[in-house]
Design an enzyme around this catalytic site. Structure first.
Site, short mmCIF file in Angstrom:
data_model
loop_
_atom_site.label_atom_id
_atom_site.label_comp_id
_atom_site.label_asym_id
_atom_site.label_seq_id
_atom_site.Cartn_x
_atom_site.Cartn_y
_atom_site.Cartn_z
N ASP A 1 69.93 -27.93 80.74
CA ASP A 1 70.12 -28.00 82.18
C ASP A 1 69.84 -29.44 82.61
O ASP A 1 69.29 -30.24 81.86
CB ASP A 1 69.23 -26.98 82.90
CG ASP A 1 69.79 -26.62 84.28
OD1 ASP A 1 70.61 -27.39 84.80
OD2 ASP A 1 69.40 -25.58 84.84
N GLU B 1 68.91 -23.81 94.75
CA GLU B 1 67.76 -24.10 93.90
C GLU B 1 66.46 -24.19 94.72
O GLU B 1 66.24 -23.38 95.62
CB GLU B 1 68.03 -25.36 93.07
CG GLU B 1 69.28 -25.17 92.18
CD GLU B 1 69.53 -26.27 91.19
OE1 GLU B 1 68.58 -26.75 90.58
OE2 GLU B 1 70.71 -26.62 90.98
C1 BGC Z 1 71.73 -29.95 90.64
C2 BGC Z 1 72.94 -30.78 90.54
C3 BGC Z 1 72.91 -31.65 91.75
C4 BGC Z 1 71.68 -32.51 91.70
C5 BGC Z 1 71.58 -33.38 92.90
C6 BGC Z 1 70.53 -30.83 90.52
O1 BGC Z 1 69.35 -30.13 90.49
O2 BGC Z 1 71.80 -28.99 89.67
O3 BGC Z 1 74.08 -30.02 90.41
O4 BGC Z 1 74.06 -32.43 91.85
O5 BGC Z 1 70.51 -31.76 91.56
O6 BGC Z 1 70.47 -34.24 92.80
C1 BGC Z 2 71.21 -25.89 87.60
C2 BGC Z 2 72.28 -25.26 86.74
C3 BGC Z 2 73.57 -25.99 86.91
C4 BGC Z 2 73.38 -27.45 86.62
C5 BGC Z 2 74.63 -28.28 86.79
C6 BGC Z 2 71.15 -27.37 87.43
O1 BGC Z 2 70.29 -27.95 88.34
O2 BGC Z 2 69.96 -25.34 87.29
O3 BGC Z 2 72.39 -23.90 87.04
O4 BGC Z 2 74.54 -25.43 86.07
O5 BGC Z 2 72.41 -27.98 87.50
O6 BGC Z 2 74.93 -28.49 88.11
#
Ligand code: BGC
Ligand code: BGC
Length: 842
Positions: free
Chosen positions: A319, A519
């Protein structure tokens, strides 16, 4: 003798099993306790032989490249001329040309560019196509115009595994149409604590329900394993995530799942055997820990259980920079993750450094050569099974460039069906529903015509915020759907967000609920709906008091404590996050012309609904299970249930906070306090005005956008005074402080400060309380007088200044010894465009 031996062996084994179960806090798994996946697809000998040959022809640089996936915000096509990376992804906030609204053609063009560069080489070594991964988690949701299906929580309520297959298939096709190869779905989290901001990504709190969806959704995305349909054009690689225990972290994103191994297996692991049997080609490791050990470093689970016991033959992708959280690792260097069984790093930021370090570790043997080969073998195997080597450039593939498939007719139809089936009817007193479409209907509530709100997080942007309806060109809002249905039946509907009307309507439909998040931004301290802002409740009450029958349509990413809202409505529908096909709501709310419901409610709760705001962990098999609406609840039109009035009192002493909002429209959240301190005393501000004990600081209500939606604080300069905000219980802001968030204040300087000014956050609790301050006098002096401004201070600055973010007792104070007048409208913890590593320049 032989019999004795085997009895001894059995006893020893039983002992081992028993002791594993008795040792709940060991982060080492015992593979023999886990299911073998008998039905998993057999290895294809031809593919294996090709992979072996290819591995033999690859340089060590090639191999290291394959195990890195970089975000398109930091990797450019030209980089792949030199660095043969295995994959690229678009993180939730990344898009071609940095444009969230980039049309599908731009995605396809960029996919071609990455592909072409990956296949360009003249040294005779194997040409290996790069694959592009994307979070197509409720439809191909990053791309403008795609069908947005209900988020998983609503799909769980639909109880329809066959529908999951269709949704997976349509999503894959909309993904393939843009030239992308791989989707980071499905999420098979079995969420146990609904305070978690990712609850909506989970089908259910119930492992059996999640397991029943796993096979169909994976088959839909990838095609049916063992048939010609598997990874045929229009299908993409699936990712079963997040392995393992993502739903058990006590409501904290990226937290620790503290459970015995049997619970990890039976609850959180339930979806994996069917997903593996369906041939999922990738599994994503979880950010979370199991009993204190980060999953990205857990060899016993990633390797011994997943790949060994369960026989998973695809590859494990990491991840987002999660490998960097393993003790001893950084985002740019982490041999331990690969050695534990991770096959591909997901990296944002300086992936070239990660590449250089990984290469050095591979050369030195710190990453075991056999492990590196196994990781690459798994990635190549998946690419071969997905026909990546034969399909050619993205734009040359079948379906690619057929942009009418993005938001296709089939997508609309199945999406709308999914909405209908996901709605759960919680209350229908007096059988108010179904409504007569020929009636005079008032639609109210801020969410009725806001597609971003019905779509939730992971919609065009990561958080799903800040996208206007025009950013969802193929979508239908709930209001539009109602308007169409009512007009078609000869009735009249009007939309007034605030519930005003000229002629008294026959009924009102109020659409309201949570605003989008993703998230950790969605982690909440309790399940109370909107503790800081009760305007939706006021709207329901106002309409009911006027004698209008009220239907509440509640949008949320989780079950919430809404007793007061339930009381204020005659009928109440939990609609979760329905996505782009808002017309599915009207389909069920209205009867046909003959007065018969065209579609009945079919949704049954896949998460238990709380009767108190502190029932965070409320799952059907828990001891003392006492929900308001049990798992499986959901009325139909055949039911005649009269719901009595519910208790609206909040349990005494419960922490109350409104998701990082400390001050909104000039007010602190319910049960918090705003106080003015001077010397050793302080006075709590109760009404709109107040003064500190000796009068050195005063406050009055002022208007910004509405009446008294801000407050003006005037320091007289006689001695030091402060205004401060206190929650009713300490707040845990550790995840927020870790998550690049800032303290953001909407303010206006009315008279500039004559002395130093500090913003202070205090944490620790009791005797351990310690203030952490950041000076802002310079910023205030530079601000134009009389104009509203935004001040953002990265939370990390307070941590650097000594804040114990895990126990924040006073999340905001501003103090000065000088004279100044400042108005404040809003104070919250949120994302801001400030460099998070510079505390001096704010
Ligand atoms: C997410 C990403 C997102 C990024 C932004 C991550 O935790 O999964 O998809 O673009 O944070 O900072
Ligand atoms: C998330 C994932 C996601 C990845 C890519 C991460 O922050 O936990 O579920 O697939 O970002 O965006």
């Amino acid at each position: 003798m032989r019999i004795n031996m085997s009895v001894a062996t059995v006893l020893a084994m039983l002992g081992a099993v028993a002791s594993a179960q008795d040792a709940p806090l060991s982060p080492v798994a015992h593979p023999e306790l886990w299911p073998k996946v008998q039905a998993r697809p057999a290895l294809d000998e031809d593919v294996e032989a090709k992979v072996t040959a290819m591995l033999g022809a690859m340089s060590i640089e090639d191999k290291v490249g394959q195990i890195i996936q970089a975000d398109i915000a930091t990797v450019k096509p030209a980089d792949l001329l030199t660095y043969k990376l295995g994959s690229v992804l678009n993180g939730g906030n990344s898009a071609p040309n940095n444009d969230e609204q980039a049309p599908p053609a731009e995605w396809l063009k960029l996919a071609d560019a990455f592909y072409d560069a990956s296949m360009t080489r003249s040294d005779g070594r194997p040409k290996i196509p790069v694959i592009w991964g994307t979070d197509a988690v409720h439809g191909n949701n990053n791309i403008v115009g795609a069908t947005l299906f209900p988020h998983n929580i609503g799909l769980g309520a639909a109880r329809n595994p066959a529908l999951m297959e269709s949704i997976g298939r349509i999503t894959a096709k909309e993904t393939a149409a843009a030239g992308l190869d791989w989707s980071f779905a499905p999420t098979l989290a079995v969420v146990q604590d609904d305070r978690w901001g990712r609850t909506y990504e989970s089908y259910s709190e119930d492992p059996a329900l999640v397991a029943s969806y796993a096979g169909p959704v994976v088959s839909g995305i990838q095609g049916k394993v063992g048939t010609a349909d598997f990874l045929s054009p229009g299908h993409v690689i699936a990712t079963t995530k997040h392995f393992l225990g993502d739903g058990g972290t006590g409501g904290r994103d990226q937290g620790d799942t503290k459970v015995p191994e049997t619970v990890l297996r039976d609850v959180h692991g339930a979806g994996y055997p069917p997903a593996i049997a369906a041939g999922t080609l990738s599994v994503m490791a979880s950010f979370s820990s199991w009993n204190g050990a980060k999953m990205h470093g857990n060899a016993s689970l990633l390797t011994d259980v997943l790949k060994g016991r369960m026989g998973f033959q695809g590859f494990v992708v990491g991840d987002w920079n999660a490998h960097g959280q393993i003790p001893g690792c950084t985002n740019e260097s982490c041999a331990a993750a690969i050695n534990a069984g991770l096959d591909m790093f997901m990296m944002s930021g300086d992936w070239k450094k990660l590449y250089a370090n990984t290469l050095a570790q591979a050369k030195s043997g710190e990453i075991r050569p056999a492990r590196l080969d196994d990781a690459v073998r798994r990635i190549l195997r998946a690419k071969m099974l997905a026909h990546s080597f034969e399909m050619g450039r993205p734009s040359a593939r079948k379906f690619a460039g057929q942009f009418d498939l993005i938001g296709s007719a089939e997508g609309h139809a199945v999406g709308r069906q999914a909405v209908r089936e996901s709605l759960v009817l919680l209350k229908n007193n007096g059988n108010l529903l179904p409504l007569k479409p020929g009636a005079n209907i008032l639609v109210a509530g801020k969410a009725a015509d806001t597609i971003a709100q019905q779509a939730g997080g992971w919609s065009i942007t990561w958080q799903g915020t800040d996208v206007a309806n025009s950013g969802f060109p193929n979508a239908t809002s709930i209001w539009k759907g109602i308007d169409q249905a009512v007009r078609a039946a000869g009735g009249a509907a009007a939309y007034a967000p605030d519930g005003t009307y000229a002629a008294k309507p026959d009924a009102a439909i109020v659409v309201f609920g949570e605003t989008p998040y993703a998230e950790f931004m969605g982690d909440r301290p309790t399940l109370e709906y909107s503790p800081g802002d009760k305007s939706d409740l006021a709207l329901l009450k106002k309409l009911k008091a006027a004698g209008i029958p009220v239907v509440a349509v509640f949008l949320s990413g989780r079950p919430m404590w809404v007793n007061a809202e339930l009381n204020a409505a005659d009928a109440f529908v939990a609609a979760f996050l329905p996505g782009s096909e808002g017309a599915g709501v009207a389909d069920v709310l209205f009867a046909d012309k003959a007065g018969k419901p065209a579609h009945d409610f079919r949704g049954k709760l896949s998460f238990s609904w709380p009767k108190r705001p502190d029932q965070y962990v409320l799952n059907r098999r828990d001891p003392g299970y006492d929900p308001l609406f049990a798992f499986g609840y959901g009325l139909t039109y055949a039911d005649h249930v009269v719901m009595p009035r519910l208790d609206e009192t909040r349990p005494a002493g419960m922490v109350v906070d409104s998701g990082g909002v400390f001050f909104a429209k000039g007010r602190v959240p319910d049960a918090w306090s705003l106080a003015l301190g001077e010397g050793s005393g302080s006075t709590r501000v109760v009404g709109n005005t107040g003064r500190s004990p000796a009068g050195g600081l005063t406050v009055v209500g002022v208007d910004r956008n509405a009446q008294e939606d801000a407050r003006r604080f005037a320091w007289s300069g006689t001695r030091e005074a402060d205004m401060h905000i206190e929650p009713n219980r300490p707040l845990d802001l550790s995840r927020e402080a870790n998550g690049e968030l800032s303290l953001v204040v909407q303010y206006r300087v009315d008279a500039p400060p004559t002395a130093a000014v500090a913003v202070t956050m205090t944490g620790g609790g009791g005797a351990a309380d310690k203030p952490a301050s950041v000076a802002i006098g310079g910023v205030l002096r530079a601000a134009p007088v009389g104009q509203w401004q935004t001040l953002a201070i990265p939370l990390k600055c307070f941590v650097t200044a000594g804040l114990d973010a895990g126990r924040v007792t006073r999340p905001f104070a501003v103090a000065t010894k000088g004279k100044m007048t400042v108005s404040i409208a809003d104070i919250r913890v949120t994302r801001a465009d400030v460099p998070i590593d510079r505390c001096g320049a704010i």
